[in-house]
Design an enzyme around this catalytic site. Structure first.
Site, PDB file in Angstrom:
ATOM      1  N   ASP A   1     -11.091 -39.636  43.578  1.00 33.37           N
ATOM      2  CA  ASP A   1     -11.405 -41.014  43.194  1.00 33.37           C
ATOM      3  C   ASP A   1     -11.866 -41.773  44.435  1.00 33.37           C
ATOM      4  OD1 ASP A   1     -11.445 -43.564  42.209  1.00 33.37           O
ATOM      5  OD2 ASP A   1      -9.254 -43.761  42.046  1.00 33.37           O
TER       6      ASP A   1
ATOM      7  N   ASN B   1     -13.273 -44.987  44.422  1.00 35.89           N
ATOM      8  CA  ASN B   1     -13.191 -46.455  44.370  1.00 35.89           C
ATOM      9  C   ASN B   1     -11.815 -46.957  43.936  1.00 35.89           C
ATOM     10  OD1 ASN B   1     -13.355 -45.613  41.763  1.00 35.89           O
ATOM     11  ND2 ASN B   1     -14.827 -47.159  41.106  1.00 35.89           N
TER      12      ASN B   1
ATOM     13  N   ASP C   1      -9.819 -46.608  41.318  1.00 41.06           N
ATOM     14  CA  ASP C   1      -9.486 -47.136  39.991  1.00 41.06           C
ATOM     15  C   ASP C   1      -8.621 -46.129  39.227  1.00 41.06           C
ATOM     16  OD1 ASP C   1     -11.291 -45.165  39.463  1.00 41.06           O
ATOM     17  OD2 ASP C   1     -12.609 -46.383  38.188  1.00 41.06           O
TER      18      ASP C   1
ATOM     19  N   ASP D   1     -14.538 -39.626  40.419  1.00 38.67           N
ATOM     20  CA  ASP D   1     -15.914 -40.089  40.209  1.00 38.67           C
ATOM     21  C   ASP D   1     -16.902 -39.261  41.038  1.00 38.67           C
ATOM     22  OD1 ASP D   1     -15.604 -41.164  42.830  1.00 38.67           O
ATOM     23  OD2 ASP D   1     -14.598 -42.900  41.939  1.00 38.67           O
TER      24      ASP D   1
ATOM     25  N   ASP E   1     -22.895 -29.620  32.210  1.00 37.27           N
ATOM     26  CA  ASP E   1     -22.208 -29.146  31.006  1.00 37.27           C
ATOM     27  C   ASP E   1     -22.956 -29.711  29.803  1.00 37.27           C
ATOM     28  OD1 ASP E   1     -20.224 -28.286  29.197  1.00 37.27           O
ATOM     29  OD2 ASP E   1     -18.648 -28.673  30.662  1.00 37.27           O
TER      30      ASP E   1
ATOM     31  N   ASP F   1     -21.397 -25.778  26.099  1.00 35.25           N
ATOM     32  CA  ASP F   1     -20.132 -25.986  25.398  1.00 35.25           C
ATOM     33  C   ASP F   1     -20.176 -25.386  23.987  1.00 35.25           C
ATOM     34  OD1 ASP F   1     -17.562 -27.635  25.511  1.00 35.25           O
ATOM     35  OD2 ASP F   1     -18.447 -28.451  23.692  1.00 35.25           O
TER      36      ASP F   1
ATOM     37  N   GLU G   1     -20.237 -20.946  26.361  1.00 38.60           N
ATOM     38  CA  GLU G   1     -18.821 -20.828  25.995  1.00 38.60           C
ATOM     39  C   GLU G   1     -18.749 -20.232  24.589  1.00 38.60           C
ATOM     40  OE1 GLU G   1     -14.781 -23.560  25.502  1.00 38.60           O
ATOM     41  OE2 GLU G   1     -16.712 -24.312  24.842  1.00 38.60           O
TER      42      GLU G   1
ATOM     43  N   HIS H   1     -10.650 -26.060  32.489  1.00 34.32           N
ATOM     44  CA  HIS H   1     -10.004 -27.326  32.131  1.00 34.32           C
ATOM     45  C   HIS H   1      -9.310 -27.271  30.773  1.00 34.32           C
ATOM     46  CE1 HIS H   1     -13.743 -27.182  30.051  1.00 34.32           C
ATOM     47  NE2 HIS H   1     -13.392 -28.199  29.305  1.00 34.32           N
ATOM     48  N   ASP H   2      -9.479 -26.198  30.025  1.00 36.95           N
ATOM     49  CA  ASP H   2      -8.824 -26.069  28.715  1.00 36.95           C
ATOM     50  C   ASP H   2      -7.625 -25.125  28.775  1.00 36.95           C
ATOM     51  OD1 ASP H   2     -10.773 -27.642  27.462  1.00 36.95           O
ATOM     52  OD2 ASP H   2     -12.049 -25.905  27.052  1.00 36.95           O
TER      53      ASP H   2
HETATM   54  C1  NOJ Z   1     -14.882 -26.932  24.714  1.00 39.29           C
HETATM   55  C2  NOJ Z   1     -14.540 -27.750  25.909  1.00 39.29           C
HETATM   56  O1  NOJ Z   1     -14.305 -26.906  26.995  1.00 39.29           O
HETATM   57  C3  NOJ Z   1     -13.356 -28.602  25.533  1.00 39.29           C
HETATM   58  O2  NOJ Z   1     -12.786 -29.257  26.628  1.00 39.29           O
HETATM   59  C4  NOJ Z   1     -13.799 -29.567  24.466  1.00 39.29           C
HETATM   60  O3  NOJ Z   1     -12.686 -30.283  23.994  1.00 39.29           O
HETATM   61  C5  NOJ Z   1     -14.455 -28.857  23.291  1.00 39.29           C
HETATM   62  N1  NOJ Z   1     -15.336 -27.812  23.685  1.00 39.29           N
HETATM   63  C6  NOJ Z   1     -15.231 -29.833  22.461  1.00 39.29           C
HETATM   64  O4  NOJ Z   1     -16.386 -30.228  23.148  1.00 39.29           O
END
Ligand code: NOJ
Length: 546
Positions: free
Chosen positions: A22, A24, A26, A30, A99, A200, A242, A316-317
């Site tokens: 981050d 700035n 907040d 970013d 992405d 995605d 993906e 991130h999932d």
């Molecule tokens: C896959 C992404 O990696 C995930 O984070 C997202 O919630 C879903 N697709 C929907 O876009």
């Protein structure tokens, strides 16, 4: 032999911008924050950054709900900041992957607003609207984020499809104008100088909702070929799809260069081994190590000549790998994180590192559901509470599989909020940042960070790591993961102990050699005697054999 590509020996680093840095204060990461850390990434040795979405978005799903594909999210900065990031990265020889979320938009996208407010507008058919059947949802299709995939639009008394949240209406790929608008948008980003794209949930775009077909629909590959020919096909870019539903046969359709589709896909077979088949990701099955080896072997062999693998443990999932297949106790966290990295990075394919993985960041356990932010997890929680599940059991699933495990702020140092921000971060910091952080990793030659750095260097300097044949050893051993890679006269042997008990074994008789040397190990005094190999807890060694 496949034609060589720049991304064959590249290493990709994934940034989740909201949680990276981050600038700035907040409380939200970013673009300027990312730019300020490029030298850190250069030091690690990566070639490519995959940026999770930075487009305009109301953030129902942290940017995976896009309201304007050609503009930047307010909290992340402005288009100038994006251009500056691209330039600064390019100056350091780092490419940026955008992405692309092409399966759905936000319900706040202009197209959807038009579609919803005017049944006769051309945008109505950019989405999937259907009349009620007997006063109810058109069919039983479920949303990946719990509940029905159909939401009633009261104004028109029609349902629209959303495979994710109701603020993520699905696009209708049958509509050619819609597809062409997406292709124009992709070309807009290509013209800005990006290095490629992560696509995605791309395997959903050929959906046929009336037949309840979601992934791998009949026209999927036709669409991807069309997109390829109208956008990135004649450019030298990295594209990675993906694809949760990919088998090796399907992965070859996407990634065989003769097919003109994508460079590679993410497949999730190794990741899904802790799920009870046929149930949801929240229903946990015990980890099966022998299966894990079989899955890796299958993908390494199947895609050997006519496809390309992506190699990853985290994103991130997904929960943090060291808390899952590794051991995140103080005693074994570093050793097991290095072991897992070694086993993955010496395979054939393009490795992806998710922010924080390179310093051994772990899962988090917040005491209360109130501290969690992820829509998938919160929807599941509500749904299961309503269905009478035990709260403790739900929290157990969240601790093990919740996406927020990967989304807590990056640990830069031991100052307040882990040096991520001077303000309260949008999601709480993992309290272990005081001893797990970048600063500590950089000052220690034997840190996890430096182990990753060495693995990347090895890949860059040895063709055998990039192109060599993979051969799994000890397939049924209950704790050893071992394999060789071989290319012409070059040969490496990787041996790793996945558990905390010492193991002793003999090298497979079929492997002949005259000379052996150690390329890298996570212990300082690993042995070179291959007649009797001893591996201490989580020990992982890379040998070169001659
Ligand atoms: C896959 C992404 O990696 C995930 O984070 C997202 O919630 C879903 N697709 C929907 O876009």
């Amino acid at each position: 032999m496949i034609e060589k590509k720049w991304w064959h020996n590249s290493v990709v680093y994934q940034i989740y911008p909201r949680s990276f840095m981050d600038s700035n204060n907040d409380g939200i990461g970013d673009l300027k924050g990312i730019t300020s850390k490029l030298d850190y990434l250069k030091e690690l040795g990566i070639d490519v950054i995959w940026l999770s979405p930075v487009y305009k978005s109301p953030n129902d799903d942290n940017g995976y709900d896009i309201s304007d594909y050609k503009d930047i999210m307010d909290e992340f900065g402005k288009m100038e900041d994006m251009e500056r990031l691209l330039k600064e990265a390019n100056d350091r020889g780092i490419k940026i992957l955008m992405d692309l979320v092409l399966n759905h938009t936000s319900d706040e996208h202009e197209w959807f607003k038009e579609a919803k407010s005017n049944k006769d507008s051309k945008y109505r058919d950019y989405y999937v609207f259907r009349k009620p059947v007997e006063g109810k949802e058109p069919n039983d299709l479920g949303s990946i984020f719990s509940g029905s995939a159909w939401e009633l639009d009261e104004d028109s008394n029609e349902y629209y499809l959303h495979l994710f949240s109701k603020k993520q209406p699905d696009l209708n790929w049958e509509n050619e104008d819609m597809r062409n608008e997406l292709y124009n948008m992709i070309n807009f980003w290509i013209n800005k100088g990006v290095g490629g794209f992560r696509l995605d949930v791309i395997d959903l775009v050929g959906k046929q909702p009336d037949k309840c077909i979601t992934n791998n629909g009949p026209k999927l590959h036709e669409y991807i070929k069309e997109m390829n020919s109208k956008t990135f096909g004649d450019k030298d870019l990295l594209t990675v799809g993906e694809t949760w539903g990919a088998t090796p046969e399907i992965a070859k359709l996407y990634s065989n260069p003769d097919e003109n589709e994508l460079s590679m896909v993410f497949q999730f077979e190794h990741i899904s081994l802790d799920e009870i088949p046929g149930k949801s990701k929240w229903d946990l099955a015990p980890l099966d190590f022998i299966k894990l080896k079989k899955v890796f072997e299958k993908w390494q062999t199947e895609l050997k000549n006519d496809g390309w693998n992506s190699l990853f443990w985290n994103n991130h999932d997904l929960p943090r790998i060291v808390s899952r297949w590794g051991n995140d106790s103080n005693e074994y966290r570093e050793l097991s994180a290095k072991m897992l990295a070694t086993v993955l990075h010496m395979q054939k394919g393009t490795p992806y590192i998710y922010q924080g993985e390179e310093i051994g960041m772990t899962n988090v356990k917040f005491d209360t559901i109130k501290d969690y932010k992820d829509i998938e997890l919160l929807n599941m929680y509500k749904d299961r509470i309503a269905n009478g599940y035990d709260e403790k059991e739900i929290m157990k699933s969240i601790y093990a599989k919740g996406r927020d495990n990967a989304r807590t702020p990056m640990h830069w140092d031991e100052s307040e909020n882990a040096g991520f921000s001077k303000a309260n971060p949008w999601i709480k910091v993992n309290p272990n940042y005081k001893y797990i952080n970048v600063r500590k990793n950089l000052e220690n030659e034997n840190s996890i960070f430096n182990h990753y750095k060495k693995l990347i260097k090895i890949r860059k300097s040895m063709d055998v790591v990039v192109y060599g044949n993979f051969n799994l050893l000890y397939k049924n051993h209950k704790s050893i993961f071992a394999y060789t890679r071989e290319l012409n006269k070059e040969r490496i042997l990787v041996v790793a102990n996945f558990y905390d008990k010492k193991e002793e074994f003999m090298l497979d008789k079929s492997i002949k050699y005259n000379e052996v040397s150690i390329l890298l190990s996570n212990y300082s005094d690993s042995g070179k005697n291959l007649d009797k190999i001893t591996l201490r807890p989580y020990e992982a060694i890379i040998y070169t054999l001659k």
